[in-house]
Motif scaffolding. Structure first.
Motif, PDB file in Angstrom:
ATOM      1  N   ALA A 151       6.115 105.622  33.283  1.00 33.62           N
ATOM      2  CA  ALA A 151       6.117 104.325  32.610  1.00 33.62           C
ATOM      3  C   ALA A 151       7.534 103.768  32.523  1.00 33.62           C
ATOM      4  O   ALA A 151       7.774 102.595  32.825  1.00 33.62           O
ATOM      5  CB  ALA A 151       5.524 104.470  31.212  1.00 33.62           C
ATOM      6  N   ALA A 152       8.488 104.630  32.149  1.00 24.27           N
ATOM      7  CA  ALA A 152       9.866 104.178  31.999  1.00 24.27           C
ATOM      8  C   ALA A 152      10.430 103.722  33.339  1.00 24.27           C
ATOM      9  O   ALA A 152      11.185 102.746  33.416  1.00 24.27           O
ATOM     10  CB  ALA A 152      10.724 105.293  31.421  1.00 24.27           C
ATOM     11  N   ARG A 153      10.025 104.430  34.407  1.00 24.73           N
ATOM     12  CA  ARG A 153      10.534 104.069  35.727  1.00 24.73           C
ATOM     13  C   ARG A 153       9.976 102.718  36.134  1.00 24.73           C
ATOM     14  O   ARG A 153      10.665 101.893  36.694  1.00 24.73           O
ATOM     15  CB  ARG A 153      10.106 105.140  36.741  1.00 24.73           C
ATOM     16  N   ILE A 154       8.711 102.491  35.792  1.00 29.68           N
ATOM     17  CA  ILE A 154       8.119 101.190  36.098  1.00 29.68           C
ATOM     18  C   ILE A 154       8.860 100.104  35.335  1.00 29.68           C
ATOM     19  O   ILE A 154       9.098  99.013  35.834  1.00 29.68           O
ATOM     20  CB  ILE A 154       6.613 101.189  35.755  1.00 29.68           C
ATOM     21  N   ASP A 155       9.263 100.437  34.098  1.00 29.70           N
ATOM     22  CA  ASP A 155      10.027  99.470  33.309  1.00 29.70           C
ATOM     23  C   ASP A 155      11.461  99.346  33.777  1.00 29.70           C
ATOM     24  O   ASP A 155      12.250  98.612  33.173  1.00 29.70           O
ATOM     25  CB  ASP A 155      10.025  99.875  31.823  1.00 29.70           C
ATOM     26  N   GLY A 156      11.831 100.096  34.785  1.00 27.73           N
ATOM     27  CA  GLY A 156      13.156  99.956  35.382  1.00 27.73           C
ATOM     28  C   GLY A 156      14.256 100.739  34.699  1.00 27.73           C
ATOM     29  O   GLY A 156      15.435 100.431  34.879  1.00 27.73           O
ATOM     30  N   ALA A 157      13.904 101.760  33.923  1.00 23.61           N
ATOM     31  CA  ALA A 157      14.938 102.549  33.252  1.00 23.61           C
ATOM     32  C   ALA A 157      15.653 103.450  34.260  1.00 23.61           C
ATOM     33  O   ALA A 157      15.023 104.032  35.137  1.00 23.61           O
ATOM     34  CB  ALA A 157      14.313 103.397  32.150  1.00 23.61           C
ATOM     35  N   THR A 158      16.962 103.548  34.144  1.00 25.36           N
ATOM     36  CA  THR A 158      17.719 104.418  35.045  1.00 25.36           C
ATOM     37  C   THR A 158      17.569 105.870  34.588  1.00 25.36           C
ATOM     38  O   THR A 158      17.050 106.146  33.504  1.00 25.36           O
ATOM     39  CB  THR A 158      19.211 104.056  35.032  1.00 25.36           C
ATOM     40  N   VAL A 159      18.053 106.786  35.419  1.00 24.81           N
ATOM     41  CA  VAL A 159      17.978 108.205  35.096  1.00 24.81           C
ATOM     42  C   VAL A 159      18.637 108.475  33.747  1.00 24.81           C
ATOM     43  O   VAL A 159      18.095 109.173  32.886  1.00 24.81           O
ATOM     44  CB  VAL A 159      18.685 109.043  36.186  1.00 24.81           C
ATOM     45  N   VAL A 160      19.817 107.873  33.550  1.00 28.47           N
ATOM     46  CA  VAL A 160      20.564 108.109  32.319  1.00 28.47           C
ATOM     47  C   VAL A 160      19.804 107.538  31.120  1.00 28.47           C
ATOM     48  O   VAL A 160      19.671 108.182  30.082  1.00 28.47           O
ATOM     49  CB  VAL A 160      21.982 107.498  32.424  1.00 28.47           C
TER      50      VAL A 160
ATOM     51  N   ARG B 252      16.621 107.065  30.885  1.00 25.79           N
ATOM     52  CA  ARG B 252      15.451 107.900  30.650  1.00 25.79           C
ATOM     53  C   ARG B 252      15.831 109.146  29.862  1.00 25.79           C
ATOM     54  O   ARG B 252      15.110 109.577  28.975  1.00 25.79           O
ATOM     55  CB  ARG B 252      14.827 108.308  31.991  1.00 25.79           C
ATOM     56  N   PHE B 253      17.003 109.714  30.205  1.00 29.07           N
ATOM     57  CA  PHE B 253      17.439 110.925  29.524  1.00 29.07           C
ATOM     58  C   PHE B 253      17.636 110.664  28.028  1.00 29.07           C
ATOM     59  O   PHE B 253      17.139 111.398  27.185  1.00 29.07           O
ATOM     60  CB  PHE B 253      18.731 111.438  30.161  1.00 29.07           C
ATOM     61  N   PHE B 254      18.339 109.552  27.708  1.00 31.56           N
ATOM     62  CA  PHE B 254      18.644 109.308  26.304  1.00 31.56           C
ATOM     63  C   PHE B 254      17.501 108.688  25.523  1.00 31.56           C
ATOM     64  O   PHE B 254      17.403 108.837  24.323  1.00 31.56           O
ATOM     65  CB  PHE B 254      19.909 108.451  26.177  1.00 31.56           C
ATOM     66  N   ARG B 255      16.597 107.971  26.234  1.00 31.47           N
ATOM     67  CA  ARG B 255      15.543 107.272  25.507  1.00 31.47           C
ATOM     68  C   ARG B 255      14.222 108.034  25.459  1.00 31.47           C
ATOM     69  O   ARG B 255      13.379 107.763  24.607  1.00 31.47           O
ATOM     70  CB  ARG B 255      15.317 105.890  26.115  1.00 31.47           C
ATOM     71  N   ILE B 256      14.043 108.955  26.383  1.00 32.92           N
ATOM     72  CA  ILE B 256      12.785 109.718  26.371  1.00 32.92           C
ATOM     73  C   ILE B 256      13.047 111.192  26.091  1.00 32.92           C
ATOM     74  O   ILE B 256      12.559 111.742  25.108  1.00 32.92           O
ATOM     75  CB  ILE B 256      12.032 109.572  27.705  1.00 32.92           C
ATOM     76  N   THR B 257      13.860 111.789  26.946  1.00 33.40           N
ATOM     77  CA  THR B 257      14.047 113.237  26.835  1.00 33.40           C
ATOM     78  C   THR B 257      14.599 113.627  25.468  1.00 33.40           C
ATOM     79  O   THR B 257      13.999 114.444  24.761  1.00 33.40           O
ATOM     80  CB  THR B 257      15.001 113.721  27.941  1.00 33.40           C
ATOM     81  N   VAL B 258      15.724 113.046  25.103  1.00 35.19           N
ATOM     82  CA  VAL B 258      16.379 113.475  23.861  1.00 35.19           C
ATOM     83  C   VAL B 258      15.477 113.273  22.634  1.00 35.19           C
ATOM     84  O   VAL B 258      15.279 114.211  21.859  1.00 35.19           O
ATOM     85  CB  VAL B 258      17.764 112.799  23.707  1.00 35.19           C
ATOM     86  N   PRO B 259      14.885 112.077  22.443  1.00 34.90           N
ATOM     87  CA  PRO B 259      14.035 111.927  21.256  1.00 34.90           C
ATOM     88  C   PRO B 259      12.821 112.866  21.255  1.00 34.90           C
ATOM     89  O   PRO B 259      12.493 113.467  20.223  1.00 34.90           O
ATOM     90  CB  PRO B 259      13.564 110.469  21.327  1.00 34.90           C
ATOM     91  N   LEU B 260      12.171 113.015  22.415  1.00 31.85           N
ATOM     92  CA  LEU B 260      10.974 113.853  22.437  1.00 31.85           C
ATOM     93  C   LEU B 260      11.308 115.330  22.274  1.00 31.85           C
ATOM     94  O   LEU B 260      10.470 116.130  21.896  1.00 31.85           O
ATOM     95  CB  LEU B 260      10.202 113.651  23.738  1.00 31.85           C
TER      96      LEU B 260
ATOM     97  N   GLU C 194      10.406 109.637  42.723  1.00 29.22           N
ATOM     98  CA  GLU C 194      11.812 109.480  42.387  1.00 29.22           C
ATOM     99  C   GLU C 194      12.540 108.956  43.637  1.00 29.22           C
ATOM    100  O   GLU C 194      12.196 109.318  44.754  1.00 29.22           O
ATOM    101  CB  GLU C 194      12.313 110.878  42.020  1.00 29.22           C
ATOM    102  N   SER C 195      13.517 108.093  43.465  1.00 35.91           N
ATOM    103  CA  SER C 195      14.200 107.573  44.640  1.00 35.91           C
ATOM    104  C   SER C 195      14.980 108.691  45.322  1.00 35.91           C
ATOM    105  O   SER C 195      15.358 109.680  44.708  1.00 35.91           O
ATOM    106  CB  SER C 195      15.169 106.456  44.235  1.00 35.91           C
ATOM    107  N   ALA C 196      15.193 108.539  46.615  1.00 39.58           N
ATOM    108  CA  ALA C 196      15.850 109.575  47.409  1.00 39.58           C
ATOM    109  C   ALA C 196      17.238 109.861  46.853  1.00 39.58           C
ATOM    110  O   ALA C 196      17.638 111.015  46.720  1.00 39.58           O
ATOM    111  CB  ALA C 196      15.939 109.142  48.863  1.00 39.58           C
ATOM    112  N   LEU C 197      17.925 108.825  46.452  1.00 39.72           N
ATOM    113  CA  LEU C 197      19.298 109.002  45.947  1.00 39.72           C
ATOM    114  C   LEU C 197      19.285 109.865  44.684  1.00 39.72           C
ATOM    115  O   LEU C 197      20.035 110.829  44.558  1.00 39.72           O
ATOM    116  CB  LEU C 197      19.919 107.630  45.642  1.00 39.72           C
ATOM    117  N   ASN C 198      18.364 109.515  43.776  1.00 40.72           N
ATOM    118  CA  ASN C 198      18.253 110.303  42.545  1.00 40.72           C
ATOM    119  C   ASN C 198      18.042 111.776  42.845  1.00 40.72           C
ATOM    120  O   ASN C 198      18.621 112.647  42.195  1.00 40.72           O
ATOM    121  CB  ASN C 198      17.072 109.807  41.713  1.00 40.72           C
TER     122      ASN C 198
END
Ligand SMILES: Nc1ncnc2c1ncn2[C@@H]1O[C@H](COP(=O)(O)OP(=O)(O)OP(=O)(O)O)[C@@H](O)[C@H]1O
Ligand SMILES: [Mg+2]
Lengths: 295, 274, 353
Positions: free
Chosen positions: A190-199, A201-209, B3-7
């Protein structure tokens, strides 16, 4: 159906070996220490004491050596725990979402779990060697001066901390990976669809959960690092660092016993350490609960 | 959605770097164990030994008495695994299948006692061993670990998942509760038994503080103590020390490679337990 | 084996699950225990198997008191509702288990496992584990395991309830065949009356922990001992007419009189008259009352007529040839076959006639 209140004779028979062993080597020492800590002028040979009281605790708390030990232990813990948790969480969140090469990564990252800290500590001792150790060589390649890791009091703590983090990481990563894998993939999708970057996603999903797991791992690491002691054997031949820079609480307890034969003080110091860890553990549990209630 | 290839490339790069750091001491140890005294101390450090010399291992095993230590460690670890498995299986069976007054209290107490670190109890236990005249024996190194609260709790949890109707079925089939334990409960829970055994084997193999206290002679030392004395008694000769360390570490590495999944499961339940 | 049950009872806490059950099961009989959920069927069966100890009464196997003998010493076979196969053992090892416990010599073991497997036709699956079998196959394995030690009593707790409808019918026939071949006294628990009717020599009908009626299925249907038996058995359920009986005439609450439904001379203040739907005739030549046809339901070959008789509703099984849609809404003379009519005391539910 199989169970009923009357089955305790049979249950006791099955439990007996376990109960006997645990009673002798776990329950008895705990009770013994609890009592001895409050016995004044305890003589280990005659087992005599003058009276019940708090003099052991008083002596320990007044002892500048204990103060030094407590400071060193606290410093070590305060660095090792957060560093381990941050690195561990970062590595775990990479590992949790990867299938390709996973067995290789698991092997490489978890291997220290099964190795003797004394044996691998010897390797670190070699790596830390001031003259031909690998670490100083690496420093020199980026233009830094060599450091006398094991003999310079200022560098003893960093040396112990690096080894401590390296030792604590595998367990930390492992628990985090287990917890991360129980977070639903759909949040990330869902977050990826919303365009969240890896970073993000880490701070907004991983850390809180992961909040409660982080708390748990913090406590486990805290318990472990507050007992820092046996690491001193391979690195410093069992001495508490150059100039007592690594004189820790467990070392203090060890010394009260092996050098002073003062069981009362050792017991009192053990109880103080245990109490400190317990307080921090409970504090963490309380924080956790209020946090959960708020969300 | 992938996941994108770069990631993915960045993730792998970071993991490879982390793996390299975690793995490096092991590789360095193995490589250095084959080096000559000069190769060990060259600046800049030399990665590979010029040739595969087994002399350091031979020295460790023969002169350093690591053959004896190895045997002792094996005897201690095997005894600890077997005995603690036996006591834990029996206790877990009672806790999972019988209902008796005080069971809940017993479980709660066990969890509380598990939180007290062994380092704190070491003194009193040392005193016990002295009283029993067991100082400098293998028995002294085995005895305190013949029961394990952790193993017992892990097995209790596993045994609880055995359906109660199987016990009833086995009674109809004529099985006593003893036969049910060994013919049904134990074979059904083989994975948990392996996990628990491996955890106690690792702990026993790597034990340091306790054997340091209760052994004084070469004959009764285990590997970790032998290694520690190797340096204090023989001075620092890193190539020999690395060979000796490898002798201590490699058996557990092999165990890890064979039983990676069980160890990972075991350690994570251990973490969740506490 | 002949089984005598005397005044058997079991309470859980203060609530009785089984109360005062007495019965005798003859050697080689196939008995069903039938009754609604929670009536104590499983409790009864478990007491026969020694899994639960009775709190009252005695059980005798061939005249020997076994009340205090635990399950592992009773030598009975038991098939559980969920089969309770040992998941870590193959089919062969599962069947062999009781023999291994008994330390039967290896060669004999192998022979008997083979025999039991052939009897229930699981020969091809001997090396599989329970998880690799269908429900029906698992059930056969469970039966084989129960039979392999040649029990003198075979107990089954709703063994067919986890199977689909077709397989259930197949297994009924199978079970009868197996029971006859093994010649073993069998007690089978079910809450499905058709199953009980088709499979058993005699059925114990239970309600609220009591044994209501113990007889062969036809007698249970034709000659119910209590209102409960009459209502529990039969589909559609038996019709009930409440009222006063005066010299064989029934007066319903709204005053409608049904003449001569009970034998002349019978007088009951508060009665319930049970009438099986197949004994109701419309357009009777000997009408007892007039009733209004409200609807006709065509179920395959059969037609059920919903009939209003005074304040009561009846369902009547009629022949297709006798009725057509034009009857709906009309009044017809209604009659009853005497042997399908039972009179019960409204208070106690006891059968009067
Ligand atoms: N172990 C127990 N503890 C307390 N009450 C029980 C226990 N076992 C059964 N009962 C009670 O006894 C009564 C009879 O239960 P039993 O299991 O014999 O019914 P059943 O006829 O087999 O029902 P079902 O068709 O639903 O399986 C029920 O009211 C049940 O709640
Ligand atoms: Mg039931």
């Amino acid at each position: 159906m199989t169970a009923n209140r009357r089955s305790w004779p049979r249950a006791t028979a099955y439990l007996l070996p376990f109960l006997v062993g645990t009673a002798i080597f776990t329950v008895y020492p705990i009770v013994y220490l609890l009592i001895v800590a409050f016995q004044e002028d305890y003589n280990i040979l005659t087992r005599e004491f003058s009276q019940f009281g708090l003099s052991n605790f008083e002596a320990v708390l007044r002892d500048p050596d204990f103060g030094n030990a407590a400071r060193n232990t606290a410093l070590y813990t305060v660095i090792v725990v957060p560093v381990t948790i941050s690195l561990g969480l970062a590595i775990a969140s990479l590992l949790a979402r990867i299938r390709f090469l996973r067995p290789f990564y698991q092997t490489a990252l978890f291997l220290p779990l099964v190795t003797s800290s004394v044996a691998i500590g010897m390797v670190w001792k070699y790596i830390y060697n001031a003259d031909y150790g690998l670490l100083n060589f690496l420093l020199s390649t980026i233009g830094l001066d060599p450091v006398n890791w094991l003999n310079d009091p200022r560098w003893n703590m960093p040396a112990l901390v690096i080894f401590g983090v390296w030792s604590a990481l595998p367990f930390t990563i492992l628990i985090f990976v287990a917890a991360l894998q129980s977070i639903g993939e759909q949040y990330y999708t869902a977050a990826r669809i919303d365009g969240a970057t890896v970073v993000q996603r880490f701070f907004r999903i991983t850390v809180p959960l992961m909040g409660s797991t982080i708390g748990l791992v913090a406590v486990l690491n805290l318990i472990d690092s507050s007992k820092v002691f046996s690491e001193l054997f391979p690195l410093f031949n069992g001495s508490p660092g150059a100039g007592f820079s690594l004189y820790t609480v467990v070392y203090y307890i060890y010394e009260q016993l092996s050098a002073e034969w003062d069981l009362g003080r050792a017991a009192a110091a053990s109880l103080l350490l245990f109490a400190a860890v317990l307080v921090l553990t409970l504090l963490q549990a309380v924080l956790q609960r209020t946090r959960r209630r708020r969300s | 959605m992938r996941e994108s290839a770069l990631n993915r490339i960045v993730s792998h790069a970071a993991l490879i770097a982390a793996s390299a750091i975690m793995l490096f001491p092991f590789i360095w140890m193995l490589l250095s164990a084959f080096k000559s005294p000069t190769e060990i101390a060259t600046v800049p450090p030399q990665l590979l030994p010029a040739e595969l010399r087994f002399g350091n291992f031979a020295f460790a095993l023969e002169t350093g008495r690591f053959d004896q230590y190895f045997l002792n460690t094996f005897i201690v670890a095997a005894s600890v695994v077997l005995l603690s498995l036996l006591t834990s299986v029996l206790a877990a069976y009672a806790l999972a299948f019988f209902d008796f007054a005080g069971k809940t209290a017993l479980l709660a107490l066990a969890v509380a006692f598990m939180m007290v670190p062994f380092e704190v109890l070491v003194v009193v236990n040392y005193d016990t061993v002295v009283q029993w005249g067991l100082v400098d024996t293998l028995v002294a190194q085995i005895l305190p670990f013949t029961t394990s609260i952790l193993s017992t709790l892990i097995l209790t949890n596993a045994f609880r998942k055995v359906p109660a109707t199987l016990r009833v079925a086995s009674r109809i089939d004529g099985a006593s509760s003893w036969a049910f334990l060994w013919r049904v409960v134990v074979p059904m829970n083989r994975p948990s038994l392996v996990t628990v055994s491996v955890l106690s084997a690792i702990a026993s193999w790597n034990a340091f503080l306790w054997p340091l206290l209760v052994t004084n002679t070469t004959e009764k030392r285990t590997l970790t103590i032998g290694l520690y004395n190797f340096i204090t008694e023989g001075g620092v000769r890193y190539e020999r020390l690395m060979a000796a360390s490898a002798v201590v570490i490699v058996p557990m590495v092999i165990v890890f490679l064979l039983l990676r999944r069980q160890i990972i499961n075991g350690v994570s339940t251990q973490g969740m337990k506490q | 084996m002949r089984i005598e049950i005397r005044e058997l009872g079991r309470t859980f806490g203060s609530a009785p699950a089984v109360e005062g059950v007495s019965a005798t099961i003859e050697d080689g009989e196939f008995i069903c225990i039938l009754g609604p959920s929670g009536c104590g069927k499983t409790t009864m069966l478990n007491m026969l198997g020694g899994i639960i100890a009775p709190t009252a009464g005695t059980i005798l196997f061939d005249g020997v008191d076994v009340t205090k003998v635990p399950a592992e010493k009773r030598g009975v076979g038991f098939v559980f509702q969920n089969y309770a196969l040992y998941p870590h053992l193959t089919v062969a090892k599962n069947i062999e288990f009781p023999l291994a416990i008994e330390r039967v010599p290896r060669a004999e073991r192998r022979r008997r496992v083979r025999e039991a497997a052939d009897l229930v036709q699981v020969g091809p699956y001997l090396d599989r584990r329970p998880a690799e079998l269908s429900g029906g196959q698992q059930q056969r394995v469970a039966i084989a395991r129960a039979l392999v030690k040649n029990p003198s009593l075979l107990l089954l707790d709703e063994p067919l309830s986890n199977l689909d409808a077709r397989l259930r019918l197949e297994m009924r026939v199978e079970l009868q065949r197996i029971q006859r071949e093994a010649k073993v006294t069998t007690v089978f628990v079910t809450h499905d009356q058709d199953e009980a009717m088709s499979i058993s020599d005699r059925t114990m009908l239970m309600n609220r922990g009591r044994l209501v009626h113990f007889a062969d299925p036809q007698e249970l249907y034709d000659d119910p001992a209590e209102l409960f038996a009459a209502t529990f058995l039969g589909n559609p359920p038996i019709n009930q007419l409440r009222g006063r009986i005066d010299d064989g005439d029934l007066t319903l609450a709204d005053g409608t009189i049904v003449q001569g439904i009970a034998p002349a001379g019978l007088t009951v203040d508060a009665a319930i008259v049970g009438v099986r739907s197949e004994t109701v005739t419309l357009a009777s030549t000997a009408p007892r009352a007039r009733a209004r046809v409200e609807d006709l339901q065509y179920v395959g070959r059969d037609v059920y007529a919903d009939v209003r008789l005074g304040d009561a509703r009846l369902s009547a099984l009629v022949s297709r040839r006798e009725v057509d849609r034009s009857l709906v809404g009309t009044e017809v003379p209604i009659g009853f076959d005497a042997d399908g009519v039972h009179v019960f005391d409204a208070e106690s539910g006891r059968r009067i006639r």
